[in-house]
Design a protein around this motif. Structure first.
Motif, PDB file in Angstrom:
ATOM      1  N   HIS A 203      32.573 -28.543 -29.826  1.00 48.41           N
ATOM      2  CA  HIS A 203      31.645 -29.242 -28.937  1.00 48.41           C
ATOM      3  C   HIS A 203      31.345 -28.436 -27.666  1.00 48.41           C
ATOM      4  O   HIS A 203      30.948 -28.998 -26.653  1.00 48.41           O
ATOM      5  CB  HIS A 203      32.162 -30.638 -28.577  1.00 48.41           C
TER       6      HIS A 203
ATOM      7  N   ASP B 270      38.914 -30.090 -27.987  1.00 48.97           N
ATOM      8  CA  ASP B 270      37.547 -30.609 -27.919  1.00 48.97           C
ATOM      9  C   ASP B 270      37.061 -30.572 -26.480  1.00 48.97           C
ATOM     10  O   ASP B 270      37.788 -30.993 -25.563  1.00 48.97           O
ATOM     11  CB  ASP B 270      37.485 -32.063 -28.408  1.00 48.97           C
TER      12      ASP B 270
ATOM     13  N   ALA C  93      30.369 -36.189 -31.517  1.00 48.01           N
ATOM     14  CA  ALA C  93      31.043 -36.135 -30.225  1.00 48.01           C
ATOM     15  C   ALA C  93      32.544 -36.012 -30.442  1.00 48.01           C
ATOM     16  O   ALA C  93      33.046 -36.300 -31.535  1.00 48.01           O
ATOM     17  CB  ALA C  93      30.731 -37.399 -29.427  1.00 48.01           C
TER      18      ALA C  93
ATOM     19  N   HIS D 192      24.913 -30.219 -30.740  1.00 44.43           N
ATOM     20  CA  HIS D 192      24.701 -30.045 -29.299  1.00 44.43           C
ATOM     21  C   HIS D 192      23.991 -28.729 -28.975  1.00 44.43           C
ATOM     22  O   HIS D 192      23.782 -28.422 -27.796  1.00 44.43           O
ATOM     23  CB  HIS D 192      26.026 -30.127 -28.543  1.00 44.43           C
TER      24      HIS D 192
END
Length: 395
Positions: A35, A58, A78, A89
């Motif tokens: 992420h 993360d 997410a 993303h």
């Protein structure tokens, strides 16, 4: 040193790495960060630490964002949520750049090859492409996908990368907890659903809708097991078969091997090139796929099917061979298969791969037999994920 699990780290994010994460370094350890994007500064929570030189984390807060960062189209893309996507993303063009960097890095590090790589976009865009999805029912009976590196089920209300409408009926009802649900949208727009459940230690399959899929590629209509192997992206089968045909150049009247043949997509292309006086040996371990392939290509007498492990079948395969096409699973071909192919002394080898690490490893093995990489194309056949499809020509 104690475990870092649960610790929050402030990280300067480094380059992309194979597997859907980027690399950072803290206190002499490597941290693989999901992420995040290269060049960002983030707060990352450690999600896995087994000791040793690395841990996983993360990015839970972005302090300095990349200009290529976008809002994910799915709220479940997410930290701690669905593990199905890796790069929502990042803008789609940047996703392809990241994948190209991974392929180039694997070729350099594993095979010693310096090559500029471009990952090409397939028709259809980055959403609504996934034609096969395997879901699992959670404790509440709702269907979903597992969280990253976890057995925890994240229930879905929809999935933006799935073919539109394909999951609607499955997501609208409740299922036996722990049941797995295989959903396939075929080339005619029909949806096929199979439920897999374990009862007293035995897996039972129940076909709920459909069962025989229709697909269209390489100038043919295909009928096959809806839950067997076929390219997931609707444009992939046609694109890959065209590249294989261009690079294989199997001579008229010649001999070709199609290894890990599935239902014979590339076999059909090779059969057209060698003609009725040539021969194509199609090798596939899955008996259902072989049966489907024999039916779909029944009018081509030049095609001979063998069911079994590739390295075993090649021990007594006809040789020498003019061209070999192989499309192995993610683990790649490996030394035994590479050695068996090289023993057939083909002029050309066309290698279709869904994993750049094992592709690079096998290219290095082929180099030991005198085969060099002369062409490479890469395709974004799995947008929003870290996966990439490559086709390599070795001569």
């Amino acid at each position: 040193m104690g475990s870092w699990y649960g610790r929050t780290l402030e990280l300067e994010v480094g380059p992309v790495a194979h597997g859907g994460h980027c690399v950072s370094r803290v206190e002499g350890r490597v941290v693989f960060v999901r992420h995040a994007l290269p060049g960002e500064r983030v707060l990352a929570e450690v999600t896995e630490d087994k000791g040793g030189a690395f841990c996983r984390a993360d990015a839970v807060s972005v302090l300095e964002a990349s200009a290529r960062r976008v809002e994910p189209p799915c709220p479940l893309a997410a930290p701690g949520a669905c593990g199905g996507c890796d790069w929502q993303h990042a803008d789609p063009a940047y996703q392809r750049e990241l994948k190209a960097a991974v392929v180039a890095e694997q070729l350099h590090r594993v095979a010693g090859i310096e090559r500029e790589v471009v990952v090409e976009e397939l028709d259809g865009g980055s959403l609504g492409w996934r034609s096969r999805v395997r879901l699992v029912a959670g404790k509440d009976g709702r269907a979903g996908l597992r969280a990253h590196h976890s057995h925890r089920v994240v229930p879905l209300d929809g999935c933006p990368i799935a073919v539109p409408g394909a999951l609607d009926d499955v997501l609208a009802r409740r299922w036996r907890p722990a049941s797995e649900l295989e959903v396939t949208a075929d080339g005619d727009g029909r949806t096929h659903v199979r439920e897999l459940s374990t009862v007293r230690g035995k897996v039972r399959a129940r076909q709920l809708t459909g069962g025989v899929a229709v697909q269209h590629a390489a100038g043919r209509d295909w009928r096959l097991d809806a839950h067997g192997f076929w390219q997931v992206h609707p444009a992939a089968a046609g694109t890959l078969s065209a590249v294989v045909g261009e690079w294989a150049e199997a001579p008229r009247g010649g001999l070709a091997w199609d290894l890990y043949a599935g239902v014979g997509l590339f076999t059909a292309v090779l059969a057209g090139q060698v003609g009725p006086d040539g021969r194509v040996l199609a090798v596939e371990s899955g008996r259902r796929a072989v049966n489907d392939g024999e039916r779909n290509l029944a009018e081509l007498p030049q095609v001979g099917w063998r069911a079994g492990r590739v390295e075993h079948v090649l021990a007594d395969a006809p040789a020498p061979v003019d061209v070999v096409v192989l499309d192995p699973p993610r683990k790649g071909a490996g030394r035994a298969v590479v050695d068996a192919i090289a023993a057939g002394t083909p002029d050309r080898i066309v290698y279709v791969s869904c994993d750049p690490a094992t592709l690079a490893r096998d290219i290095a093995l082929f180099a030991g037999h005198g085969y060099g990489l002369t062409a490479l194309r890469a395709f974004d056949a799995f947008p929003m994920t870290h996966h990439v499809e490559c086709v390599a020509l070795l001569q």
